[in-house]
Scaffold this motif. Structure first.
Motif, short mmCIF file in Angstrom:
data_model
loop_
_atom_site.label_atom_id
_atom_site.label_comp_id
_atom_site.label_asym_id
_atom_site.label_seq_id
_atom_site.Cartn_x
_atom_site.Cartn_y
_atom_site.Cartn_z
N LEU A 282 9.27 8.63 -13.22
CA LEU A 282 8.80 9.20 -11.96
C LEU A 282 8.68 8.12 -10.90
O LEU A 282 9.29 8.21 -9.83
CB LEU A 282 7.46 9.91 -12.19
N LEU A 283 7.91 7.09 -11.18
CA LEU A 283 7.73 5.97 -10.25
C LEU A 283 7.56 4.68 -11.05
O LEU A 283 6.94 4.68 -12.12
CB LEU A 283 6.49 6.18 -9.37
N SER A 284 8.08 3.59 -10.51
CA SER A 284 7.97 2.28 -11.17
C SER A 284 7.57 1.24 -10.14
O SER A 284 7.97 1.29 -8.98
CB SER A 284 9.30 1.87 -11.81
N PHE A 285 6.77 0.28 -10.59
CA PHE A 285 6.41 -0.88 -9.78
C PHE A 285 6.89 -2.15 -10.46
O PHE A 285 6.96 -2.24 -11.69
CB PHE A 285 4.90 -0.98 -9.59
N GLN A 286 7.20 -3.15 -9.65
CA GLN A 286 7.59 -4.47 -10.13
C GLN A 286 7.08 -5.50 -9.14
O GLN A 286 7.19 -5.30 -7.92
CB GLN A 286 9.12 -4.58 -10.26
N ARG A 287 6.51 -6.59 -9.65
CA ARG A 287 6.07 -7.65 -8.76
C ARG A 287 7.28 -8.35 -8.16
O ARG A 287 8.26 -8.61 -8.83
CB ARG A 287 5.22 -8.66 -9.50
N LYS A 288 7.22 -8.65 -6.86
CA LYS A 288 8.26 -9.44 -6.23
C LYS A 288 8.28 -10.83 -6.87
O LYS A 288 7.24 -11.38 -7.23
CB LYS A 288 8.01 -9.57 -4.73
N ALA A 289 9.47 -11.38 -7.00
CA ALA A 289 9.58 -12.72 -7.59
C ALA A 289 8.93 -13.77 -6.70
O ALA A 289 8.30 -14.72 -7.19
CB ALA A 289 11.04 -13.07 -7.84
N GLU A 290 9.02 -13.60 -5.38
CA GLU A 290 8.44 -14.53 -4.41
C GLU A 290 7.53 -13.76 -3.47
O GLU A 290 7.86 -12.68 -3.02
CB GLU A 290 9.56 -15.21 -3.61
N PHE A 291 6.35 -14.32 -3.21
CA PHE A 291 5.43 -13.71 -2.25
C PHE A 291 4.43 -14.75 -1.80
O PHE A 291 3.87 -15.47 -2.62
CB PHE A 291 4.71 -12.51 -2.88
N PRO A 292 4.19 -14.84 -0.44
CA PRO A 292 4.85 -14.09 0.62
C PRO A 292 6.29 -14.52 0.84
O PRO A 292 6.69 -15.60 0.41
CB PRO A 292 3.99 -14.40 1.84
N ALA A 293 7.04 -13.68 1.51
CA ALA A 293 8.46 -13.96 1.75
C ALA A 293 8.62 -15.27 2.51
O ALA A 293 7.89 -15.54 3.47
CB ALA A 293 9.09 -12.81 2.53
N GLY A 294 9.56 -16.10 2.05
CA GLY A 294 9.83 -17.37 2.70
C GLY A 294 8.97 -18.52 2.23
O GLY A 294 9.18 -19.66 2.63
N SER A 295 7.99 -18.24 1.35
CA SER A 295 7.10 -19.31 0.88
C SER A 295 7.77 -20.21 -0.15
O SER A 295 7.38 -21.36 -0.33
CB SER A 295 5.83 -18.71 0.27
N GLY A 296 8.77 -19.66 -0.89
CA GLY A 296 9.39 -20.41 -1.96
C GLY A 296 8.53 -20.52 -3.20
O GLY A 296 8.86 -21.26 -4.13
#
Length: 417
Positions: A282-296
């Protein structure tokens, strides 16, 4: 908190390390902000080594001949004999620092045989880019270290500025890694603040257990870490050597010295599907590999499950599935039915999948009765304790007992910011 050697000073004076003791009371009771008070330790997570390896609490990485095993007593993190052999064990949950408090990471480690040549082992609170740790190297011996934005600074044992634990320090004690020891790292982090490395030792005169602070470090002109929200981790690396090197890891913990009052946001998505007797995502979540964007930097936000709502025309079952793969890709927020900006969430969402390409692990299961309206707050107890590890996916999936029916659902996750 006790921030130095725990031996009472019979004169009621300082112990020479900047701590204050009270005559007849015992250990130092000043906090890391030099306040004369006791801070109660609030555990964020405490992980035993006696229950084997679990995808719910352990993140394991190996290279070449490296292995991570568990004999129901301790973990063994080993390089094997390959020249590129490496292995790491880290907690799925990360410590979360709160300004205004001190934090403490602890890990019990035994090194049965010292590394040789370029072999190295580290243990403490750290990740790829940032961290605080103890370690031992074949070339350099025992050290404590700070890693900031991928740059590592190591301080050798003989250069520890409080007690080198080589028999010449204030405690008179000598560190033997083969004995097995509890290692602690206490720190304050507004970006800046003092870091303390300590080892739990036994006083040879009183036979009492005491915490011996070995080194203190104060960053100058820049923050000690770029991100303090890190896993408790142990790793070994061969770095070209061809003998096996291992460390044994027992308990791990991360605590706030004071009351834990996390701030968080709730991220959610909704979707309507036709459920059948075949389990449907129905719905899936996944953590972003990088956060915040551009932080490396790797994503350090702790994500836990908050709840789910279902509206269904017939009786159905639902499952919370960790891992596996879906037949469609994830996308960044915002989706068509939510106004959550991509910069305001550390999660990605999949609201298009129709099947699992490979199955995952069912960690929670329940029923929803058809024709009863909205079935709200269907997740209770253990489900709320699940922490989303690394970049693994978590999926709310539904199925019928017979036939098909329309299911509308909302899935919610809590992000500790």
């Amino acid at each position: 908190m006790s921030s130095g050697n725990c031996c009472p000073n019979p004169q009621g004076m300082g112990n020479g390390n900047g701590d204050i003791t009270i005559a007849g009371v015992g250990p130092a009771v000043n906090s890391q902000f030099d306040e004369l008070k006791v801070s109660e330790r609030t555990p964020i997570f405490e992980i035993s080594s006696t229950y084997g390896i679990s995808a719910l609490r352990d993140v394991i990485s190996t290279t070449g001949t490296g292995t991570v095993t568990n004999n129901t007593v301790v973990y063994e993190v080993a390089t094997g004999t390959g020249s590129a052999g490496a292995a790491s064990l880290e907690t799925a949950q990360r410590g979360r620092y709160q300004p205004g408090y001190a934090a403490e990471a602890g890990i019990a480690v035994r090194v049965p045989q010292l590394p040789t040549g370029s072999q190295i082992g580290r243990w403490g609170l750290f990740g790829i880019e940032n961290g605080l740790f103890f370690g031992v190297s074949g070339n350099e011996g025992v050290f404590v270290g700070v890693r900031r934005d991928g740059v590592e600074t190591r301080i050798q044992q003989n250069d520890w500025n409080i007690d080198p634990l080589n028999g010449t320090g204030p405690s008179g004690l000598t560190l033997d890694l083969n004995d097995g020891n509890i290692f602690q790292i206490d720190f304050t982090w507004y970006g800046f603040g003092v870091i303390e490395w300590s080892v739990v030792m036994q006083n040879q005169q009183t036979l009492a257990q005491e915490v011996v602070t070995v080194h203190r470090y104060k960053p100058i002109s820049f923050t000690s870490l770029e991100d303090p929200n890190l896993p408790v981790k142990a790793e070994v690396q061969n770095n070209g050597e061809t003998t096996s090197f291992l460390i044994r890891v027992a308990g791990r913990q991360y605590s706030i010295l004071g009351e834990n009052v996390p701030s968080f946001r709730v991220t959610s998505a909704r979707r309507t599907v036709t459920a059948t007797t075949t389990l449907t995502p129905l719905l899936s979540f996944q953590r972003k590999a990088e956060f915040p964007a551009g932080s490396g930097r790797p994503n350090s936000i702790n994500v836990t499950l908050e709840g789910l709502d279902l509206v269904t025309g017939a009786d159905i079952f639902y499952q919370i599935v960790l891992g596996g793969t879906l037949n469609t890709a994830f996308s960044d927020f915002p989706t068509a039915n939510t106004n959550i900006p991509a910069t305001e969430t550390a999660l990605r969402v999949n609201n298009t999948a129709t099947s699992f390409s490979t199955p995952g692990q069912v960690v929670f299961q329940g029923l929803a009765v058809g024709g009863q309206g909205n079935q709200t707050n269907l997740t209770e107890g253990n489900l709320l304790d699940i922490v989303l590890p690394s970049t693994s996916i978590i999926t709310l999936a539904v199925g019928t007992f017979s036939g098909s029916t329309t299911v509308q659902g909302v899935f919610r996750a809590s992000e500790e910011w």
